[in-house]
Design an enzyme around this catalytic site. Structure first.
Site, PDB file in Angstrom:
ATOM      1  N   ASN A 103       8.873   3.341  -6.243  1.00  0.00           N
ATOM      2  CA  ASN A 103       9.002   3.644  -4.812  1.00  0.00           C
ATOM      3  C   ASN A 103       8.122   4.823  -4.404  1.00  0.00           C
ATOM      4  OD1 ASN A 103       9.923   3.244  -2.201  1.00  0.00           O
ATOM      5  ND2 ASN A 103      11.716   4.565  -2.457  1.00  0.00           N
ATOM      6  N   HIS A 150       0.114   1.825  -5.558  1.00  0.00           N
ATOM      7  CA  HIS A 150       1.462   2.111  -5.071  1.00  0.00           C
ATOM      8  C   HIS A 150       2.441   1.258  -5.861  1.00  0.00           C
ATOM      9  CE1 HIS A 150       4.564   3.339  -2.158  1.00  0.00           C
ATOM     10  NE2 HIS A 150       5.042   2.110  -2.324  1.00  0.00           N
ATOM     11  N   CYS A 151       3.372   1.905  -6.554  1.00  0.00           N
ATOM     12  CA  CYS A 151       4.311   1.217  -7.432  1.00  0.00           C
ATOM     13  C   CYS A 151       5.638   1.012  -6.700  1.00  0.00           C
ATOM     14  CB  CYS A 151       4.540   2.027  -8.712  1.00  0.00           C
ATOM     15  SG  CYS A 151       5.640   1.215  -9.886  1.00  0.00           S
ATOM     16  N   LYS A 152       6.026  -0.267  -6.553  1.00  0.00           N
ATOM     17  CA  LYS A 152       7.298  -0.571  -5.885  1.00  0.00           C
ATOM     18  C   LYS A 152       8.486  -0.278  -6.788  1.00  0.00           C
ATOM     19  CE  LYS A 152       5.400  -4.187  -2.918  1.00  0.00           C
ATOM     20  NZ  LYS A 152       5.488  -5.614  -2.509  1.00  0.00           N
TER      21      LYS A 152
END
Length: 409
Positions: A158, A153-155
């Site tokens: 998003n 999951h890439c912040k």
């Protein structure tokens, strides 16, 4: 509507005393544009805009021809590819096909009870999304949906990075690394030329009407704005530091994903294997520590011990056996032989140093041979205990009349 006051989504029970607590039901995130945006996502777009402005508006126009045209082309390719790949990675929904096929995709998910199902996905079925999934599917707790070929999951985007948007993510990563590297090289060149030959940076036609070298123009050639040499260098220093930090982070991430390509695994697989390895190492260390403590306790507190201490006093003699695995018959026999041997030595009225009495030697040898050769039936069944008796160290009395233990000396 205050969207920031909402509680975080969870895929595990909230803390409490009851195991009947249910996971709160929340609608899943469709893509990276779902509200609310992440702080890292906002920072990423602001930083991209800043680098685009200072690159094309301030520093690339100062390069001498034909290098300015070459850098214009390379930087334009890097920024445009990154923009397209970034938009695609954020927009594409990485959810599993069975999840995307649901008509009620954006509605809240069914309530999940941990008392009925210990895991969210079990037997290739997600009990939160209520669908059948593939073997490489993972339910993301942030996006609250099952992601096909889940990587991480890439912040900054998003959204989750899965099989459907991984190559867009990789393209954005490569183009961002290339753009940061080109910007660092350009600013370092301007730093060096500013002190060696400033006129080499003032080749634009707008500089012909300016006689002083302390005045510089930015946002050439469309909207030239005057600035000082100190302002130009300070902005260049801030930009090169930010670009260098970004280059280190992006280069590290790019190298990590190239390593994952070489191994043929995903980021999630790498994290799982690392956790399993750490768990095995901790279990091994705990087992070795436990075995070491057990061995120390066994050495300091043996189960059985034998202490036979015949005293040298003429009035009395003692023979003590601790409770162990030997039978009472063995204890009494050994004590009797030792006491007889001591009494025979006490009958002698004179002692000869350096000489030996043949009769005394014969009697001693007979007594010692009786002790050594006597083996009760219980000894054969308990050979380990008899070895402990034979291992008791003894010291020959200088007078040749008795057997002493180290404590008697």
């Amino acid at each position: 509507m205050n969207c920031f006051s909402q509680r975080l989504r969870r895929t595990s029970p909230l803390s409490g005393s009851s195991r009947n607590e249910l996971v709160p039901s929340k609608p899943p995130r469709i893509n990276g544009w779902s509200w609310p945006p992440q702080a890292f996502q906002v920072v990423a777009w602001l930083f991209y805009s800043y680098l685009a402005i200072v690159s094309f508006g301030i520093y690339i126009p100062l390069l001498p021809p034909p290098w300015n045209h070459v850098v214009y082309a390379l930087m334009a390719v890097a920024f445009i590819v990154h923009f397209i790949a970034h938009i695609a990675a954020v927009t594409i929904d990485p959810a599993d096909a069975s999840v995307r096929a649901k008509q009620s995709y954006s509605s809240p998910l069914p309530v999940f009870d941990r008392t009925k199902q210990p895991h969210v996905i079990q037997d290739l079925r997600c009990y939160l999304c209520d669908v059948r999934v593939g073997p490489k599917v993972k339910h993301c707790s942030v996006c609250n949906k099952c992601v096909e070929d889940f990587d991480h999951h890439c912040k900054w985007l998003n959204t989750c990075v899965g099989g459907r948007n991984y190559w867009c993510f990789f393209g954005a990563l490569c183009s961002a690394t290339l753009g940061a590297l080109l910007l660092v090289v350009v600013i370092l060149f301007i730093f060096i030329q500013h002190y060696l030959d400033p006129n080499n940076l003032r080749t634009a036609p707008q500089f012909d009407s300016m006689l002083r070298n302390s005045t510089w123009l930015v946002f050439l050639p469309l909207a030239p704005i005057k600035t000082s040499s100190a302002g130009l260098l300070i902005l260049a220093f801030i930009t090169v530091m930010l670009s260098f930090i970004s280059l280190l982070l992006l280069g590290h991430l790019l190298g990590f994903h190239l390593y994952l390509f070489y191994k043929g695994i995903s980021t999630y697989d790498y994290v799982k294997m690392k956790r399993q390895k750490d768990t095995r190492n901790q279990d091994t260390e705990a087992a070795s520590t436990h075995n070491g403590k057990t061995n120390n306790n066994a050495t300091q507190n043996p189960d059985s011990s034998i202490d036979c201490e015949p005293a040298l006093s003429q009035s009395s003699s003692t023979c003590k056996f601790d409770k162990g695995s030997l039978s009472s018959r063995l204890s009494e026999s050994i004590c009797t032989e030792l006491e007889n041997f001591k009494k025979s030595s006490e009958k002698e009225n004179s002692f000869h140093y350096g000489t030996e009495n043949p009769t005394e030697n014969a009697e001693s040898e007979v007594c010692m041979s009786n002790i050594k050769s006597w083996k009760p039936e219980a000894e054969e069944a308990q050979s380990a205990s008899v070895k402990s008796v034979n291992s008791v160290p003894v010291v020959q009395d200088p007078l040749g009349s008795s057997v002493m233990t180290p404590d008697d000396t």
